[in-house]
Design an enzyme around this catalytic site. Structure first.
Site, PDB file in Angstrom:
ATOM      1  N   TYR A 175      14.822   3.414  -6.634  1.00 27.73           N
ATOM      2  CA  TYR A 175      13.904   3.333  -5.483  1.00 27.73           C
ATOM      3  C   TYR A 175      14.164   2.057  -4.686  1.00 27.73           C
ATOM      4  CZ  TYR A 175       9.564   2.338  -2.941  1.00 27.73           C
ATOM      5  OH  TYR A 175       8.648   2.013  -1.969  1.00 27.73           O
ATOM      6  N   LEU A 194      12.118  15.315   4.893  1.00 28.69           N
ATOM      7  CA  LEU A 194      13.091  14.237   5.130  1.00 28.69           C
ATOM      8  C   LEU A 194      14.525  14.653   4.839  1.00 28.69           C
ATOM      9  CD1 LEU A 194      11.389  11.122   3.494  1.00 28.69           C
ATOM     10  CD2 LEU A 194      11.689  11.608   5.916  1.00 28.69           C
ATOM     11  N   ARG A 235      -5.077   5.752  -3.252  1.00 24.70           N
ATOM     12  CA  ARG A 235      -3.796   5.559  -3.922  1.00 24.70           C
ATOM     13  C   ARG A 235      -3.506   6.761  -4.815  1.00 24.70           C
ATOM     14  NH1 ARG A 235       1.167   3.229  -3.911  1.00 24.70           N
ATOM     15  NH2 ARG A 235       1.201   1.197  -4.899  1.00 24.70           N
ATOM     16  N   SER A 256       9.948  -2.411   1.387  1.00 20.70           N
ATOM     17  CA  SER A 256       9.126  -2.688   0.211  1.00 20.70           C
ATOM     18  C   SER A 256       9.516  -3.976  -0.504  1.00 20.70           C
ATOM     19  CB  SER A 256       9.286  -1.517  -0.774  1.00 20.70           C
ATOM     20  OG  SER A 256       8.794  -1.882  -2.041  1.00 20.70           O
ATOM     21  N   GLU A 260       9.737  -4.165  -3.498  1.00 20.09           N
ATOM     22  CA  GLU A 260      10.634  -3.756  -4.601  1.00 20.09           C
ATOM     23  C   GLU A 260      12.077  -4.147  -4.296  1.00 20.09           C
ATOM     24  OE1 GLU A 260      10.843  -1.843  -7.715  1.00 20.09           O
ATOM     25  OE2 GLU A 260       8.879  -2.783  -7.803  1.00 20.09           O
ATOM     26  N   THR A 317       0.424  12.479   4.985  1.00 20.17           N
ATOM     27  CA  THR A 317      -0.482  12.941   3.920  1.00 20.17           C
ATOM     28  C   THR A 317      -0.608  11.935   2.779  1.00 20.17           C
ATOM     29  OG1 THR A 317       1.356  14.093   2.854  1.00 20.17           O
ATOM     30  CG2 THR A 317      -0.017  15.393   4.360  1.00 20.17           C
ATOM     31  N   HIS A 350       0.081  -2.361  -2.061  1.00 20.17           N
ATOM     32  CA  HIS A 350      -1.242  -2.247  -1.452  1.00 20.17           C
ATOM     33  C   HIS A 350      -1.885  -0.954  -1.940  1.00 20.17           C
ATOM     34  CE1 HIS A 350       1.948  -1.026   1.300  1.00 20.17           C
ATOM     35  NE2 HIS A 350       1.159  -0.015   1.649  1.00 20.17           N
TER      36      HIS A 350
HETATM   37  P1  NAP Z   1       2.617   7.901  -0.921  1.00 18.72           P
HETATM   38  O1  NAP Z   1       1.131   7.916  -1.013  1.00 18.72           O
HETATM   39  O2  NAP Z   1       3.430   8.265  -2.106  1.00 18.72           O
HETATM   40  O3  NAP Z   1       3.014   8.859   0.305  1.00 18.72           O
HETATM   41  C1  NAP Z   1       4.334   9.286   0.498  1.00 18.72           C
HETATM   42  C2  NAP Z   1       4.360  10.303   1.615  1.00 18.72           C
HETATM   43  O4  NAP Z   1       5.704  10.781   1.783  1.00 18.72           O
HETATM   44  C3  NAP Z   1       3.504  11.553   1.351  1.00 18.72           C
HETATM   45  O5  NAP Z   1       2.931  11.973   2.561  1.00 18.72           O
HETATM   46  C4  NAP Z   1       4.545  12.558   0.881  1.00 18.72           C
HETATM   47  O6  NAP Z   1       4.160  13.900   1.046  1.00 18.72           O
HETATM   48  C5  NAP Z   1       5.682  12.196   1.813  1.00 18.72           C
HETATM   49  N1  NAP Z   1       6.977  12.712   1.363  1.00 18.72           N
HETATM   50  C6  NAP Z   1       7.589  12.517   0.171  1.00 18.72           C
HETATM   51  N2  NAP Z   1       8.776  13.151   0.134  1.00 18.72           N
HETATM   52  C7  NAP Z   1       8.932  13.759   1.324  1.00 18.72           C
HETATM   53  C8  NAP Z   1       9.944  14.563   1.904  1.00 18.72           C
HETATM   54  N3  NAP Z   1      11.054  14.878   1.216  1.00 18.72           N
HETATM   55  N4  NAP Z   1       9.766  15.016   3.158  1.00 18.72           N
HETATM   56  C9  NAP Z   1       8.646  14.710   3.858  1.00 18.72           C
HETATM   57  N5  NAP Z   1       7.650  13.957   3.369  1.00 18.72           N
HETATM   58  C10 NAP Z   1       7.786  13.486   2.123  1.00 18.72           C
HETATM   59  O7  NAP Z   1       3.127   6.457  -0.434  1.00 18.72           O
HETATM   60  P2  NAP Z   1       2.313   5.274   0.267  1.00 18.72           P
HETATM   61  O8  NAP Z   1       1.745   4.388  -0.789  1.00 18.72           O
HETATM   62  O9  NAP Z   1       1.435   5.832   1.324  1.00 18.72           O
HETATM   63  O10 NAP Z   1       3.514   4.448   0.916  1.00 18.72           O
HETATM   64  C11 NAP Z   1       3.997   4.770   2.226  1.00 18.72           C
HETATM   65  C12 NAP Z   1       5.407   4.224   2.376  1.00 18.72           C
HETATM   66  O11 NAP Z   1       5.395   2.807   2.169  1.00 18.72           O
HETATM   67  C13 NAP Z   1       6.423   4.776   1.384  1.00 18.72           C
HETATM   68  O12 NAP Z   1       7.668   4.835   2.040  1.00 18.72           O
HETATM   69  C14 NAP Z   1       6.491   3.726   0.282  1.00 18.72           C
HETATM   70  O13 NAP Z   1       7.730   3.767  -0.367  1.00 18.72           O
HETATM   71  C15 NAP Z   1       6.308   2.473   1.118  1.00 18.72           C
HETATM   72  N6  NAP Z   1       5.687   1.326   0.440  1.00 18.72           N
HETATM   73  C16 NAP Z   1       4.514   1.473  -0.216  1.00 18.72           C
HETATM   74  C17 NAP Z   1       3.914   0.370  -0.798  1.00 18.72           C
HETATM   75  C18 NAP Z   1       2.596   0.490  -1.516  1.00 18.72           C
HETATM   76  O14 NAP Z   1       2.262  -0.440  -2.264  1.00 18.72           O
HETATM   77  N7  NAP Z   1       1.821   1.548  -1.286  1.00 18.72           N
HETATM   78  C19 NAP Z   1       4.528  -0.897  -0.706  1.00 18.72           C
HETATM   79  C20 NAP Z   1       5.725  -1.008   0.006  1.00 18.72           C
HETATM   80  C21 NAP Z   1       6.302   0.110   0.595  1.00 18.72           C
HETATM   81  P3  NAP Z   1       3.195  14.636  -0.055  1.00 18.72           P
HETATM   82  O15 NAP Z   1       1.794  14.189   0.275  1.00 18.72           O
HETATM   83  O16 NAP Z   1       3.442  16.062   0.187  1.00 18.72           O
HETATM   84  O17 NAP Z   1       3.626  14.140  -1.406  1.00 18.72           O
HETATM   85  O1  G4F Z   2       1.643   0.843  -9.753  1.00 19.89           O
HETATM   86  P1  G4F Z   2       3.096   0.843  -9.992  1.00 19.89           P
HETATM   87  O2  G4F Z   2       3.728   2.120 -10.374  1.00 19.89           O
HETATM   88  O3  G4F Z   2       3.746   0.204  -8.689  1.00 19.89           O
HETATM   89  P2  G4F Z   2       5.185  -0.457  -8.409  1.00 19.89           P
HETATM   90  O4  G4F Z   2       6.190  -0.045  -9.403  1.00 19.89           O
HETATM   91  O5  G4F Z   2       4.973  -1.921  -8.239  1.00 19.89           O
HETATM   92  O6  G4F Z   2       5.578   0.214  -7.012  1.00 19.89           O
HETATM   93  C1  G4F Z   2       4.645   0.296  -5.942  1.00 19.89           C
HETATM   94  O7  G4F Z   2       4.724  -0.866  -5.151  1.00 19.89           O
HETATM   95  C2  G4F Z   2       5.976  -1.042  -4.461  1.00 19.89           C
HETATM   96  C3  G4F Z   2       5.873  -2.358  -3.668  1.00 19.89           C
HETATM   97  O8  G4F Z   2       6.322  -3.423  -4.477  1.00 19.89           O
HETATM   98  C4  G4F Z   2       6.182   0.139  -3.544  1.00 19.89           C
HETATM   99  F1  G4F Z   2       7.327  -0.035  -2.824  1.00 19.89           F
HETATM  100  C5  G4F Z   2       6.249   1.410  -4.369  1.00 19.89           C
HETATM  101  O9  G4F Z   2       6.397   2.525  -3.479  1.00 19.89           O
HETATM  102  C6  G4F Z   2       4.956   1.566  -5.139  1.00 19.89           C
HETATM  103  O10 G4F Z   2       3.918   1.768  -4.206  1.00 19.89           O
HETATM  104  O11 G4F Z   2       3.444  -0.220 -11.162  1.00 19.89           O
HETATM  105  C7  G4F Z   2       3.012  -1.557 -11.075  1.00 19.89           C
HETATM  106  C8  G4F Z   2       3.307  -2.245 -12.423  1.00 19.89           C
HETATM  107  C9  G4F Z   2       4.745  -2.043 -12.916  1.00 19.89           C
HETATM  108  O12 G4F Z   2       5.242  -3.265 -13.380  1.00 19.89           O
HETATM  109  C10 G4F Z   2       4.623  -1.055 -14.086  1.00 19.89           C
HETATM  110  O13 G4F Z   2       5.618  -1.229 -15.079  1.00 19.89           O
HETATM  111  O14 G4F Z   2       2.471  -1.650 -13.428  1.00 19.89           O
HETATM  112  C11 G4F Z   2       3.245  -1.433 -14.598  1.00 19.89           C
HETATM  113  N1  G4F Z   2       2.603  -0.378 -15.388  1.00 19.89           N
HETATM  114  C12 G4F Z   2       2.112  -0.544 -16.645  1.00 19.89           C
HETATM  115  N2  G4F Z   2       1.618   0.631 -17.098  1.00 19.89           N
HETATM  116  C13 G4F Z   2       2.434   0.904 -15.031  1.00 19.89           C
HETATM  117  C14 G4F Z   2       1.808   1.540 -16.111  1.00 19.89           C
HETATM  118  N3  G4F Z   2       2.731   1.560 -13.881  1.00 19.89           N
HETATM  119  C15 G4F Z   2       2.400   2.882 -13.807  1.00 19.89           C
HETATM  120  N4  G4F Z   2       2.664   3.551 -12.666  1.00 19.89           N
HETATM  121  N5  G4F Z   2       1.790   3.548 -14.843  1.00 19.89           N
HETATM  122  C16 G4F Z   2       1.484   2.920 -16.027  1.00 19.89           C
HETATM  123  O15 G4F Z   2       0.941   3.524 -16.937  1.00 19.89           O
END
Ligand code: NAP
Ligand code: G4F
Length: 347
Positions: A155, A66, A190, A132, A134, A12, A185
């Site tokens: 995280y 999870l 998002r 990630s 991160e 989702t 990404h």
């Molecule tokens: P997201 O939009 O936050 O989606 C997270 C998903 O995990 C949602 O379907 C959420 O369900 C589900 N979830 C959370 N807690 C759960 C639980 N306790 N049991 C079952 N399902 C649960 O994240 P995303 O951006 O698609 O990222 C996908 C994965 O890649 C994540 O593991 C994230 O940490 C990792 N990642 C993301 C990025 C990025 O930039 N997007 C980069 C590197 C790694 P609900 O819809 O109900 O909330």
């Molecule tokens: O969009 P963000 O919250 O993403 P962040 O922290 O980089 O994490 C995302 O990318 C990771 C991959 O590197 C994933 F693993 C993780 O699950 C997630 O998808 O913040 C990006 C940057 C940060 O430096 C934050 O401090 O934006 C800065 N920021 C500034 N103002 C903010 C804000 N971030 C958020 N969320 N909200 C603000 O108002």
């Protein structure tokens, strides 16, 4: 012909929805795990869902969480997947400082619950772990598969644990288990509390006269932002290789949050300085300053390379918000103004 079966956790979420689309296009049978909520949480995949009673239905959803290892093991037994894409996590870095234990339980231990269930049931499926950038945290860029980890949040630390247990199950039990180390990404799907979507939404709302300002934290942080729809292709490719291995997926370019804000606001003819206010609640106790991925290995081995870069991404995200707003306005007389309470409540 027997179709391949995939099990997707986090279906989702942003990535889960794009991955489900990709797998269905590739003729997979797709099973997704959805956690129970009191409100509907399937809006990102509703367009893919058909009545499971239809003979050609290929997307099936199951409740699961999870934190519930017994349920995960039962689902693996039932579905018998060829490929498992483990995407579910508490994925918000700022929130992980507020809920560190829950983040460790889901984002860290969630992975070993799945791996252990695969091992214990003796399934010969392939396993993808959503690792990630991160995890690199404070280690200076550029970052590749050999760069040491130095996580800067609960995280990031939970993802490092999940990364290592994935490698451990590969080495100890011979599982085909891989880490995709994906840099940030984004997309119109998002979550609205991540900075790119929050800014894209605000730029559109402000342009439409529905909002005046947006509150943000650190504008100096730099990220390597790519387009989520392309990154799920890399996930699939990682599970189609002869040997399991780990890959960085990134664009190779970084931009500051300020750059991204500027790109979104200038796209609608606004000066961001007139509309952005600082709020310290969006700062993190420790920040990741600069992420720039080196995805040379993915290009060499998987043939994967990014196409959409951050400036184009900013434009496409703002355009998607403008389109959504015009649809709202066409269907509702007087679209609701953005709530300042909601805006402030976003982490
Ligand atoms: P997201 O939009 O936050 O989606 C997270 C998903 O995990 C949602 O379907 C959420 O369900 C589900 N979830 C959370 N807690 C759960 C639980 N306790 N049991 C079952 N399902 C649960 O994240 P995303 O951006 O698609 O990222 C996908 C994965 O890649 C994540 O593991 C994230 O940490 C990792 N990642 C993301 C990025 C990025 O930039 N997007 C980069 C590197 C790694 P609900 O819809 O109900 O909330
Ligand atoms: O969009 P963000 O919250 O993403 P962040 O922290 O980089 O994490 C995302 O990318 C990771 C991959 O590197 C994933 F693993 C993780 O699950 C997630 O998808 O913040 C990006 C940057 C940060 O430096 C934050 O401090 O934006 C800065 N920021 C500034 N103002 C903010 C804000 N971030 C958020 N969320 N909200 C603000 O108002």
């Amino acid at each position: 012909m027997t179709l391949k079966t995939a099990l997707v956790t986090g279906i989702t979420g942003q990535d889960g929805s794009y991955l489900a689309e990709l797998l269905l296009k590739k003729d997979y049978v797709v099973h997704g795990i959805v956690r129970r909520a009191s409100t509907f949480n399937t809006h990102r995949i509703d367009h893919l869902y058909h009545d499971p009673h239809e003979p050609d239905a290929r997307l099936f959803l199951h409740y699961g969480d999870l934190t519930d290892g017994t349920r995960i093991a039962a689902l693996l037994e039932q579905v018998q997947p060829d490929e498992v894409y483990h995407l579910a996590a508490q994925s918000h870095v700022r929130v992980s400082f507020d809920e560190p234990e829950f983040t460790g339980d889901t984002t860290g231990l969630g992975t070993i619950r799945l791996l252990e269930a695969i091992r214990a049931t003796g399934l010969s499926c392939r396993f993808y772990q959503a690792s990630s950038s991160e995890m690199f945290g404070a280690t200076p860029p550029p970052q590749n598969e050999s760069t040491p980890f130095h996580p800067r949040s609960p995280y990031g630390a939970a993802k490092v644990y999940a990364y290592w247990v994935t490698r451990n199950y590969r080495e100890a039990y011979g599982l085909y288990a891989v880490n995709g180390i994906l840099f940030n990404h984004e997309s119109p799907r998002r979550g609205p509390t991540f900075v790119t979507r929050k800014v894209a939404m605000a730029a559109a709302q402000i342009k439409a006269g529905l909002q005046e300002v947006i509150h943000l934290g650190n504008l100096d942080a730099r990220r390597d932002w790519g387009y989520a729809a392309e990154y799920v292709e890399a996930m699939w490719l990682m599970l189609q290789q002869d040997k399991p291995d780990d890959y960085v997926i990134a664009t190779g370019a970084s931009h500051s949050v300020r750059d991204f804000v500027d790109q979104c606001f200038s796209h609608v003819g606004l000066d961001w300085r007139d509309h952005v206010r600082f709020d310290e609640r969006y700062l993190r106790p420790s920040e990741v300053d600069d992420l720039v991925g080196d995805a040379a290995k993915a290009e060499r081995v998987l043939g994967w390379r990014p196409r959409v870069r951050a400036p184009e991404l900013a434009r496409l995200m703002v355009d998607a918000e403008l389109t959504a707003l015009s649809h709202t306005r066409a269907t509702a007389v007087g679209a609701p103004a953005a709530s300042p309470v909601l805006e402030l409540a976003r982490p």
